[in-house]
Design an enzyme around this catalytic site. Structure first.
Site, PDB file in Angstrom:
ATOM      1  N   ASP A 201       0.912  -1.133   0.000  1.00  0.00           N
ATOM      2  CA  ASP A 201       0.000   0.000   0.000  1.00  0.00           C
ATOM      3  C   ASP A 201       0.952   1.183   0.000  1.00  0.00           C
ATOM      4  O   ASP A 201       1.565   1.495   1.028  1.00  0.00           O
ATOM      5  CB  ASP A 201      -0.849  -0.011   1.281  1.00  0.00           C
ATOM      6  N   HIS A 202       1.117   1.820  -1.152  1.00  0.00           N
ATOM      7  CA  HIS A 202       2.251   2.751  -1.244  1.00  0.00           C
ATOM      8  C   HIS A 202       2.112   3.948  -0.299  1.00  0.00           C
ATOM      9  O   HIS A 202       3.096   4.602   0.009  1.00  0.00           O
ATOM     10  CB  HIS A 202       2.496   3.186  -2.693  1.00  0.00           C
ATOM     11  N   HIS A 264      -5.662   2.774   1.129  1.00  0.00           N
ATOM     12  CA  HIS A 264      -4.944   3.970   1.604  1.00  0.00           C
ATOM     13  C   HIS A 264      -5.687   4.690   2.740  1.00  0.00           C
ATOM     14  O   HIS A 264      -5.100   5.043   3.760  1.00  0.00           O
ATOM     15  CB  HIS A 264      -4.760   4.979   0.465  1.00  0.00           C
TER      16      HIS A 264
HETATM   17  C1  BG6 Z   1      -3.179   4.617  -6.374  1.00  0.00           C
HETATM   18  C2  BG6 Z   1      -4.536   4.647  -7.011  1.00  0.00           C
HETATM   19  O1  BG6 Z   1      -3.095   3.568  -5.447  1.00  0.00           O
HETATM   20  O2  BG6 Z   1      -2.966   5.846  -5.698  1.00  0.00           O
HETATM   21  C3  BG6 Z   1      -4.678   5.831  -7.951  1.00  0.00           C
HETATM   22  O3  BG6 Z   1      -4.721   3.445  -7.742  1.00  0.00           O
HETATM   23  C4  BG6 Z   1      -4.327   7.120  -7.235  1.00  0.00           C
HETATM   24  O4  BG6 Z   1      -5.995   5.904  -8.479  1.00  0.00           O
HETATM   25  C5  BG6 Z   1      -2.988   6.986  -6.550  1.00  0.00           C
HETATM   26  O5  BG6 Z   1      -4.294   8.161  -8.196  1.00  0.00           O
HETATM   27  C6  BG6 Z   1      -2.715   8.202  -5.678  1.00  0.00           C
HETATM   28  O6  BG6 Z   1      -1.418   8.109  -5.177  1.00  0.00           O
HETATM   29  P1  BG6 Z   1      -0.633   9.402  -4.740  1.00  0.00           P
HETATM   30  O7  BG6 Z   1       0.621   8.881  -4.152  1.00  0.00           O
HETATM   31  O8  BG6 Z   1      -0.427  10.232  -5.974  1.00  0.00           O
HETATM   32  O9  BG6 Z   1      -1.513  10.108  -3.755  1.00  0.00           O
END
Ligand code: BG6
Length: 516
Positions: A201-202, A264
């Site tokens: 989950d980045h 997230h």
């Molecule tokens: C991803 C989603 O996990 O996170 C995307 O699949 C989203 O839809 C993205 O745009 C948002 O990541 P960040 O790091 O730009 O907030």
């Protein structure tokens, strides 16, 4: 606005950064979007920081036929397009570590080929450690690839030397509801042990998300007020101005609840609300997260829209540019009922949080990009400044901002210069970039490095995934059964009436996007 000066920070800084041991990363989906947009650049940054290790190599695996040389060229272009702080020489040295193999993901022979290539490359690059398999492919391929890794002997779950056990990195979403998550997990756990699985989950790799733990548990002053006695409510916002980019095919089957909320948004909630873990060890932290998720009051499908609502963007404009509505996006069905915005009110039924509402929202094509957690404290019990017309003073709000700027702000009431009683809101804030003066490491850098060193702290354990699906699957089913469409909001707006009602019916308001 007062900022903490850099000199105040750093004298007692403790940084424990570990170089990755020798390992090889096999990326399935090597010519795909995720690899090009995130993985290659992040690996190159780890390389630049000297943490990737001399022997490291990457074997790209994909359907497209490419030679090693062509793969390197295209990787170099992808990195150059996105990373401005690495020199061409550094990128060239990095791409020399890349190799490529093509094949069909469902064909057992492909995996035999990968095995042969790994033996040859391990020997050449003197790698005698873990092979890490990264599933950077669409989720419907996860099961197939994992089963083939298992049947070809590449997953080696019984390897007694932990350092030589293969690891598997799985992107989110892990399943599309409770049942599919259980099925996927059953498939994976036939071939890999839980200790080999790294569910990404980045958001957990973002500096400020990690800082929630430091902030809460490395300072004594916040914990005593971090509960129902002092906190009025919490708002968690992940607002994006971008739309679905080129991912209509995936997104239209997912929607905001699966794409952002189940993972997230709920992960951010766990970090903000969980009990202090015994130590900063993967399972201690993950145990507390699971406990917290278990305490979330389940949604009742009767009267659901008092607790969770969905929207879909229509045509509008952002920063002066015309934006097409969601249903006109490529890859999206013209009558799609997929939500691009979810807002919810949750209650956590435990001693710490009983009765405190947590308002969560995430949406695409909103006015601004803004990711933040705002903790609004209760108002003072009595104002001694009533005679000066200051009976009702704004409460203190602590904002942990993740994007677009990463920082922390605490709003306080303070005397303003001038007449005897002259008061106003003052923000005490610190901004990561201005304090540390460096480019913030990307989330994927942290996560890739952690997987290489075998640290699962920032990865999601299966029980966490399953409980999140248990909470949300009834909502998905109710939305599907009632057949109604999400409310439309024009691209470029902040919210929509149903999302506003959710919080305004409690006498509160959503914070303005990017409001500090
Ligand atoms: C991803 C989603 O996990 O996170 C995307 O699949 C989203 O839809 C993205 O745009 C948002 O990541 P960040 O790091 O730009 O907030």
């Amino acid at each position: 606005m007062q900022e903490i000066q850099p000199s105040v920070i750093g004298q007692d800084t403790i940084c424990a950064e570990v170089e990755a041991p020798p390992n090889a990363l096999v990326v399935f989906g090597a010519s795909g979007d995720l690899t090009r947009r995130k993985l290659l650049g992040s690996l190159c940054q780890i390389f630049k920081r000297g943490l990737l290790g001399e022997q490291f190599y990457l074997l790209g695996a994909g359907r497209k036929e490419l030679s090693d040389e062509k793969f390197r060229q295209s990787a170099q272009e992808a990195i150059q397009q996105r990373s401005c702080n690495v020199s061409v020489e550094q990128i060239k040295s990095f791409v020399n570590k890349l190799y490529y193999i093509s094949g069909d993901y469902s064909d057992a022979l492909f995996y035999e080929g990968i095995k042969v290539r790994l033996v040859e490359l391990d020997k050449k690059r003197k790698v005698d450690g873990a092979h890490i398999f990264y599933l950077a492919v669409p989720p419907f391929l996860y099961g197939t690839i994992v089963e083939r890794l298992g049947s070809s002997g590449l997953s080696c779950p019984n390897e007694s030397d932990v350092k030589r056990q293969a690891r598997l990195i799985v992107e989110k979403p892990f399943g599309r509801d409770l049942q599919s998550a259980v099925e996927l997990n059953n498939k994976i756990s036939r071939c890999f042990n839980e200790s080999q699985i790294y569910r990404i989950d980045h958001y957990l790799g973002k500096e400020t998300v990690q800082n929630i733990l430091m902030f809460r548990f490395a300072n004594a002053i916040f914990e005593p007020v971090w509960n129902r006695n002092y906190v009025d409510h919490v708002q968690i916002t992940i607002a994006e101005s971008i739309g679905i980019e080129h991912r209509g095919g995936y997104y239209d089957k997912a929607g905001a609840l699966r794409d952002m909320f189940q993972n997230h948004t709920l992960q951010m909630l766990t970090l903000v609300a969980m009990e202090p873990p015994a130590s900063f060890e993967a399972d201690h932290i993950r145990d507390e997260k699971v406990k917290l998720l278990r305490s979330i009051r389940p949604f009742k499908t009767d009267g659901l829209d008092k607790f969770i609502v969905r929207g879909q963007y229509g045509a509008g404009s952002i920063d002066g540019a015309d934006i097409v509505g969601y249903r006109a996006e490529p890859g999206v069905a013209p009558d799609s009922k997929t939500e691009t915005f979810v807002a919810a009110k949750l209650f956590i039924d435990n001693w710490r949080w009983k009765g405190v509402p947590f308002y969560l929202r995430t949406g695409k094509r909103l006015e601004n990009k803004d990711t933040e957690i705002a903790i609004t404290f209760k108002k003072i019990p009595h104002s001694m400044f009533v005679s000066a017309g200051l009976a009702d003073m704004p409460p203190n709000v602590l904002v942990l901002q993740l994007q677009p700027e990463e920082g922390i702000t605490l709003s306080l009431q303070a005397k303003r210069p001038g007449s005897k009683i002259c008061m106003g809101t003052l923000n005490m804030s610190f901004n990561y970039r201005s304090v540390f003066g460096v480019d913030m490491p990307q989330a994927y850098e942290r996560l890739l490095l952690d997987c290489m060193v075998g640290d699962q702290t920032l990865f999601t354990r299966y029980d966490c995934v399953e409980i999140a699906w248990q909470l949300l699957t009834p909502v998905l089913q109710a939305w599907q059964n009632d057949g109604s469409a999400p409310c439309e909001y024009p691209a470029g707006s902040e919210s929509f009436a149903e999302a506003d009602n959710l919080i305004e019916s409690d006498g509160r308001k959503w914070r303005k996007l990017s409001e500090i």
